[in-house]
Structure formats: structure tokens, C-alpha cells
Motif scaffolding. Structure first.
Motif, PDB file in Angstrom:
ATOM      1  N   THR A 125      55.021  18.620  94.014  1.00  0.00           N
ATOM      2  CA  THR A 125      54.592  19.850  94.683  1.00  0.00           C
ATOM      3  C   THR A 125      53.105  20.089  94.463  1.00  0.00           C
ATOM      4  OG1 THR A 125      56.749  20.940  94.592  1.00  0.00           O
ATOM      5  CG2 THR A 125      54.823  22.366  94.669  1.00  0.00           C
ATOM      6  N   LYS A 126      52.653  19.894  93.239  1.00  0.00           N
ATOM      7  CA  LYS A 126      51.235  20.099  92.934  1.00  0.00           C
ATOM      8  C   LYS A 126      50.363  19.135  93.728  1.00  0.00           C
ATOM      9  CE  LYS A 126      52.213  21.625  88.214  1.00  0.00           C
ATOM     10  NZ  LYS A 126      52.012  21.345  86.778  1.00  0.00           N
ATOM     11  N   GLN A 127      50.808  17.893  93.822  1.00  0.00           N
ATOM     12  CA  GLN A 127      50.029  16.907  94.566  1.00  0.00           C
ATOM     13  C   GLN A 127      49.998  17.248  96.050  1.00  0.00           C
ATOM     14  OE1 GLN A 127      52.041  13.303  93.398  1.00  0.00           O
ATOM     15  NE2 GLN A 127      50.721  12.977  91.616  1.00  0.00           N
ATOM     16  N   ALA A 128      51.137  17.704  96.584  1.00  0.00           N
ATOM     17  CA  ALA A 128      51.204  18.050  98.003  1.00  0.00           C
ATOM     18  C   ALA A 128      50.286  19.217  98.337  1.00  0.00           C
ATOM     19  CB  ALA A 128      52.643  18.381  98.393  1.00  0.00           C
ATOM     20  N   LEU A 129      50.163  20.158  97.394  1.00  0.00           N
ATOM     21  CA  LEU A 129      49.309  21.327  97.606  1.00  0.00           C
ATOM     22  C   LEU A 129      47.885  21.085  97.123  1.00  0.00           C
ATOM     23  CD1 LEU A 129      51.788  24.152  96.525  1.00  0.00           C
ATOM     24  CD2 LEU A 129      51.063  23.591  98.845  1.00  0.00           C
ATOM     25  N   GLN A 130      47.629  19.866  96.632  1.00  0.00           N
ATOM     26  CA  GLN A 130      46.303  19.488  96.124  1.00  0.00           C
ATOM     27  C   GLN A 130      45.853  20.431  95.009  1.00  0.00           C
ATOM     28  OE1 GLN A 130      43.895  19.353  99.736  1.00  0.00           O
ATOM     29  NE2 GLN A 130      44.355  17.189  99.978  1.00  0.00           N
ATOM     30  N   ILE A 131      46.810  20.731  94.117  1.00  0.00           N
ATOM     31  CA  ILE A 131      46.520  21.562  92.953  1.00  0.00           C
ATOM     32  C   ILE A 131      46.113  20.651  91.806  1.00  0.00           C
ATOM     33  CG2 ILE A 131      47.516  23.147  91.251  1.00  0.00           C
ATOM     34  CD1 ILE A 131      49.435  24.071  93.438  1.00  0.00           C
ATOM     35  N   ASP A 132      45.072  21.025  91.109  1.00  0.00           N
ATOM     36  CA  ASP A 132      44.611  20.243  89.964  1.00  0.00           C
ATOM     37  C   ASP A 132      45.720  20.176  88.926  1.00  0.00           C
ATOM     38  OD1 ASP A 132      43.246  18.946  88.011  1.00  0.00           O
ATOM     39  OD2 ASP A 132      41.724  20.490  87.697  1.00  0.00           O
ATOM     40  N   THR A 133      46.163  18.957  88.603  1.00  0.00           N
ATOM     41  CA  THR A 133      47.250  18.803  87.638  1.00  0.00           C
ATOM     42  C   THR A 133      46.742  18.723  86.203  1.00  0.00           C
ATOM     43  OG1 THR A 133      47.210  16.404  87.970  1.00  0.00           O
ATOM     44  CG2 THR A 133      48.767  17.674  89.303  1.00  0.00           C
ATOM     45  N   GLN A 134      45.446  18.787  86.008  1.00  0.00           N
ATOM     46  CA  GLN A 134      44.900  18.781  84.654  1.00  0.00           C
ATOM     47  C   GLN A 134      45.061  20.170  84.035  1.00  0.00           C
ATOM     48  OE1 GLN A 134      40.548  18.977  83.854  1.00  0.00           O
ATOM     49  NE2 GLN A 134      40.832  16.950  82.958  1.00  0.00           N
ATOM     50  N   THR A 135      45.583  20.220  82.827  1.00  0.00           N
ATOM     51  CA  THR A 135      45.783  21.485  82.129  1.00  0.00           C
ATOM     52  C   THR A 135      44.806  21.587  80.967  1.00  0.00           C
ATOM     53  OG1 THR A 135      48.138  21.447  82.691  1.00  0.00           O
ATOM     54  CG2 THR A 135      47.468  22.928  80.918  1.00  0.00           C
ATOM     55  N   GLU A 136      44.316  22.792  80.727  1.00  0.00           N
ATOM     56  CA  GLU A 136      43.419  23.031  79.603  1.00  0.00           C
ATOM     57  C   GLU A 136      44.158  23.829  78.536  1.00  0.00           C
ATOM     58  OE1 GLU A 136      39.038  22.952  81.684  1.00  0.00           O
ATOM     59  OE2 GLU A 136      39.945  24.901  81.305  1.00  0.00           O
ATOM     60  N   TRP A 137      43.997  23.399  77.284  1.00  0.00           N
ATOM     61  CA  TRP A 137      44.709  24.004  76.163  1.00  0.00           C
ATOM     62  C   TRP A 137      43.728  24.476  75.101  1.00  0.00           C
ATOM     63  CZ3 TRP A 137      50.029  24.071  76.707  1.00  0.00           C
ATOM     64  CH2 TRP A 137      50.569  23.173  77.633  1.00  0.00           C
ATOM     65  N   ILE A 138      44.154  25.476  74.343  1.00  0.00           N
ATOM     66  CA  ILE A 138      43.459  25.862  73.110  1.00  0.00           C
ATOM     67  C   ILE A 138      44.428  25.595  71.967  1.00  0.00           C
ATOM     68  CG2 ILE A 138      42.334  27.707  71.817  1.00  0.00           C
ATOM     69  CD1 ILE A 138      41.864  29.158  74.452  1.00  0.00           C
ATOM     70  N   VAL A 139      43.985  24.823  70.973  1.00  0.00           N
ATOM     71  CA  VAL A 139      44.847  24.527  69.828  1.00  0.00           C
ATOM     72  C   VAL A 139      44.114  24.909  68.542  1.00  0.00           C
ATOM     73  CG1 VAL A 139      46.030  22.666  71.046  1.00  0.00           C
ATOM     74  CG2 VAL A 139      44.065  22.139  69.619  1.00  0.00           C
ATOM     75  N   PRO A 140      44.834  25.469  67.584  1.00  0.00           N
ATOM     76  CA  PRO A 140      44.188  25.860  66.328  1.00  0.00           C
ATOM     77  C   PRO A 140      44.052  24.692  65.363  1.00  0.00           C
ATOM     78  CG  PRO A 140      46.495  26.475  66.269  1.00  0.00           C
ATOM     79  CD  PRO A 140      46.248  25.863  67.626  1.00  0.00           C
ATOM     80  N   ALA A 141      43.017  24.740  64.548  1.00  0.00           N
ATOM     81  CA  ALA A 141      42.804  23.748  63.490  1.00  0.00           C
ATOM     82  C   ALA A 141      42.509  24.499  62.202  1.00  0.00           C
ATOM     83  CB  ALA A 141      41.646  22.824  63.847  1.00  0.00           C
ATOM     84  N   ASN A 142      43.349  24.306  61.212  1.00  0.00           N
ATOM     85  CA  ASN A 142      43.193  24.990  59.930  1.00  0.00           C
ATOM     86  C   ASN A 142      42.470  24.061  58.955  1.00  0.00           C
ATOM     87  OD1 ASN A 142      43.445  26.286  57.460  1.00  0.00           O
ATOM     88  ND2 ASN A 142      45.509  27.041  57.897  1.00  0.00           N
ATOM     89  N   PRO A 143      41.242  24.396  58.573  1.00  0.00           N
ATOM     90  CA  PRO A 143      40.484  23.523  57.665  1.00  0.00           C
ATOM     91  C   PRO A 143      41.136  23.357  56.300  1.00  0.00           C
ATOM     92  CG  PRO A 143      39.369  25.636  57.967  1.00  0.00           C
ATOM     93  CD  PRO A 143      40.481  25.597  58.962  1.00  0.00           C
ATOM     94  N   LYS A 144      42.117  24.202  56.009  1.00  0.00           N
ATOM     95  CA  LYS A 144      42.845  24.070  54.744  1.00  0.00           C
ATOM     96  C   LYS A 144      43.596  22.744  54.696  1.00  0.00           C
ATOM     97  CE  LYS A 144      46.777  26.135  52.285  1.00  0.00           C
ATOM     98  NZ  LYS A 144      47.770  27.247  52.296  1.00  0.00           N
ATOM     99  N   TYR A 145      44.066  22.283  55.869  1.00  0.00           N
ATOM    100  CA  TYR A 145      44.852  21.059  55.920  1.00  0.00           C
ATOM    101  C   TYR A 145      44.042  19.840  56.358  1.00  0.00           C
ATOM    102  CZ  TYR A 145      48.814  24.280  55.683  1.00  0.00           C
ATOM    103  OH  TYR A 145      49.694  25.248  55.294  1.00  0.00           O
ATOM    104  N   TYR A 146      42.989  20.081  57.184  1.00  0.00           N
ATOM    105  CA  TYR A 146      42.304  18.926  57.779  1.00  0.00           C
ATOM    106  C   TYR A 146      40.906  19.342  58.219  1.00  0.00           C
ATOM    107  CZ  TYR A 146      41.697  14.881  60.934  1.00  0.00           C
ATOM    108  OH  TYR A 146      41.255  13.749  61.555  1.00  0.00           O
ATOM    109  N   ASP A 147      39.924  18.573  57.821  1.00  0.00           N
ATOM    110  CA  ASP A 147      38.539  18.871  58.191  1.00  0.00           C
ATOM    111  C   ASP A 147      38.247  18.231  59.549  1.00  0.00           C
ATOM    112  OD1 ASP A 147      35.873  19.401  58.412  1.00  0.00           O
ATOM    113  OD2 ASP A 147      35.336  18.702  56.404  1.00  0.00           O
ATOM    114  N   VAL A 148      38.685  18.907  60.612  1.00  0.00           N
ATOM    115  CA  VAL A 148      38.538  18.349  61.950  1.00  0.00           C
ATOM    116  C   VAL A 148      37.075  18.234  62.357  1.00  0.00           C
ATOM    117  CG1 VAL A 148      38.721  20.591  63.119  1.00  0.00           C
ATOM    118  CG2 VAL A 148      39.379  18.509  64.330  1.00  0.00           C
ATOM    119  N   GLU A 149      36.246  19.143  61.865  1.00  0.00           N
ATOM    120  CA  GLU A 149      34.827  19.097  62.227  1.00  0.00           C
ATOM    121  C   GLU A 149      34.174  17.825  61.691  1.00  0.00           C
ATOM    122  OE1 GLU A 149      32.767  23.007  62.428  1.00  0.00           O
ATOM    123  OE2 GLU A 149      34.378  23.668  61.115  1.00  0.00           O
ATOM    124  N   LYS A 150      34.467  17.494  60.460  1.00  0.00           N
ATOM    125  CA  LYS A 150      33.915  16.276  59.858  1.00  0.00           C
ATOM    126  C   LYS A 150      34.419  15.033  60.594  1.00  0.00           C
ATOM    127  CE  LYS A 150      33.806  13.800  55.400  1.00  0.00           C
ATOM    128  NZ  LYS A 150      34.587  12.609  55.793  1.00  0.00           N
TER     129      LYS A 150
END
Length: 253
Positions: A125-150
Motif C-alpha cells: 500500500t505504501k509503495q502504491a501511494l508512493q509513501i516514504d517507507t523509511q521510518t525515523e526513530w528516537i532511541v535512548p542511550a544510558n551512559p551508565k551501561y554503555y559509552d555510545v558517544e565514545k
């Protein structure tokens, strides 16, 4: 008081954008309009006129409202805002009732309609309507468990916990929790649904995704204060990026 123009505004919008015609299924409730997909027959909305007392509202008579499917992680945030109520006669975990009395602005209303359509639509349906199938997400990162920035600075491509329906080519924005409390990175999903067993006793991870850093933001660019302006009061788990915020970020280019 209901705004009859909002009901017609929605019906005109879904007709124009999604080729959806309302279905009136119940003689007892002749003003209940179901909006659903033609291929999988799933509902993505129902417009109703509901007794105010049934919604716990003051006053007599009925009020127009719409039920929309909503990402589970966003329901609590919306329920804290005026014009939103727990879903009327539907699953309250992933549906929400929006009053059509003007208390919710049209931009937010359209965002939720589009989101509900997207959640329930097939890829065909999305393809037929030419709707962008890419989804954008926000996910949390807790530096207590993992230094994602580093890790992102040093490697550029990392494995990250996946707990939702993220797909290859989706965009993931990483929100680093306190004390940073800001979205710091925009990443592209290179691979998804990779089986994984976490070695951290306090963190269960069954599958991960491989993501590549596309852009780094300063701690002040997408701070918690700015996110609140776009309806994001907390990032406790993966959630979809509001279109208004996505458009704002795109305008910075």
C-alpha cells in the motif's frame, strides 16, 4: 463543543491522500465513520460522536472524537496533553482518542493520522501511494551501561540494542540520557534483527542492529528543552520521531 469542520477536514484529507472512503457500519451509531485499508482491511481510524459523560467530560450532549493507532511509546506523552484521552472502547496500550473540538492543532492531528495509517498499512500500500517507507526513530542511550558517544566517535559503525520494528535504511536518532539529556547522533540502520545475547546482567538484549553515524549534534542543538517544544517530554524507550521535529532538523542543512 465539537468542530464539524474538523470531521470534514479529516474525511477530505484521507480521501485526497489515501483514497479512503468512510464506512458507516452501525445503524445504532450512524455518525461513526470507520477508516480502513482496502487490502488488509485493518482500521487506522474511527470518527465518532460520543456522549460527553462516556468520556468523563463535563456537560451534556455528544462530542466528536477520533480513535487512532499510536506507537505504544508515545501514548503516555500524548495523554498528558489537552485534547487526548485513553482510547474509547479500543486497546488503550496502542490506541488513543483525540477530541475534535479544536483543542488539538491540525498539524498534530495530521501527524497522528499519518502515523496510524503507516503503522497499519502494508508495504504494498505504501509503495502504491508512493509513501516514504523509511521510518525515523528516537532511541535512548544510558551512559551508565554503555559509552555510545565514545564508540561512535572511534568506530562510526556499532551494534545497538533493537527492541522495535526498525528496518534497514531507517534513521535512528540517539538520545543520550542525563546528564547530557539531548539527541546527539543521527544514524543509518545498515542491518537489523541480528540475534544477540547480552553479557550485562542488568540489561537484556535479544537482538541488535548495526548502525552507522551520519551526523553528530552538539549537546545544545537537540536538548531536552527543545524536544519538549515538539511534544517529547521523555524518552524512556524507542519512539518514532515527530514529523515536525524531523522537518525542523532537515531545515538546518
Amino acid at each position: 463543543m465539537s468542530n464539524p469542520n474538523l470531521r470534514q477536514f479529516i474525511l477530505d484529507y484521507v480521501d485526497r491522500h489515501y483514497n479512503t472512503a468512510p464506512e458507516y457500519l452501525w445503524k445504532r451509531d450512524p455518525n461513526y465513520a470507520v477508516l480502513r485499508h482496502q487490502d488488509n482491511r485493518k482500521w487506522y481510524a474511527i470518527i465518532m460522536d460520543i456522549p460527553r459523560s462516556s468520556l468523563g467530560l463535563q456537560g451534556e450532549g455528544r462530542i466528536d472524537a477520533i480513535n487512532l493507532k499510536c506507537p505504544t511509546e508515545m501514548v503516555d506523552d500524548f495523554l498528558q496533553q489537552k485534547g487526548f484521552l485513553p482510547a474509547y472502547h479500543m486497546n488503550k496500550a496502542n490506541w488513543i482518542t483525540v477530541l475534535l473540538d479544536g483543542s488539538v492543532d491540525q498539524e498534530t492531528l495530521l501527524f497522528l493520522i499519518n502515523s496510524s495509517f503507516d503503522i497499519t498499512a502494508t508495504r504494498q500500500t505504501k509503495q502504491a501511494l508512493q509513501i516514504d517507507t523509511q521510518t525515523e526513530w528516537i532511541v535512548p542511550a544510558n551512559p551508565k551501561y554503555y559509552d555510545v558517544e565514545k564508540e561512535l566517535r572511534e568506530n562510526g559503525i556499532i551494534l545497538w540494542k533493537q527492541s522495535n520494528n526498525v528496518a534497514v535504511d531507517d534513521i535512528v536518532y540517539i538520545y543520550v540520557t542525563a546528564p547530557t539529556a539531548a539527541i546527539r547522533y543521527q544514524c543509518l540502520v545498515l542491518e537489523a534483527n541480528i540475534p544477540h545475547r547480552s553479557k550485562h546482567k542488568d540489561l537484556r538484549v535479544d537482538r541488535v542492529m548495526r548502525i552507522q553515524c551520519l551526523k553528530e549534534f552538539s549537546p545544545t542543538q537537540l536538548s531536552r528543552d527543545l524536544l519538549r517544544q515538539f511534544g517529547i517530554t521523555a524518552v524512556r524507550g524507542p519512539r518514532r520521531m515527530p514529523k515536525a521535529l524531523s522537518d525542523e532538523i532537515a531545515s538546518w542543512k
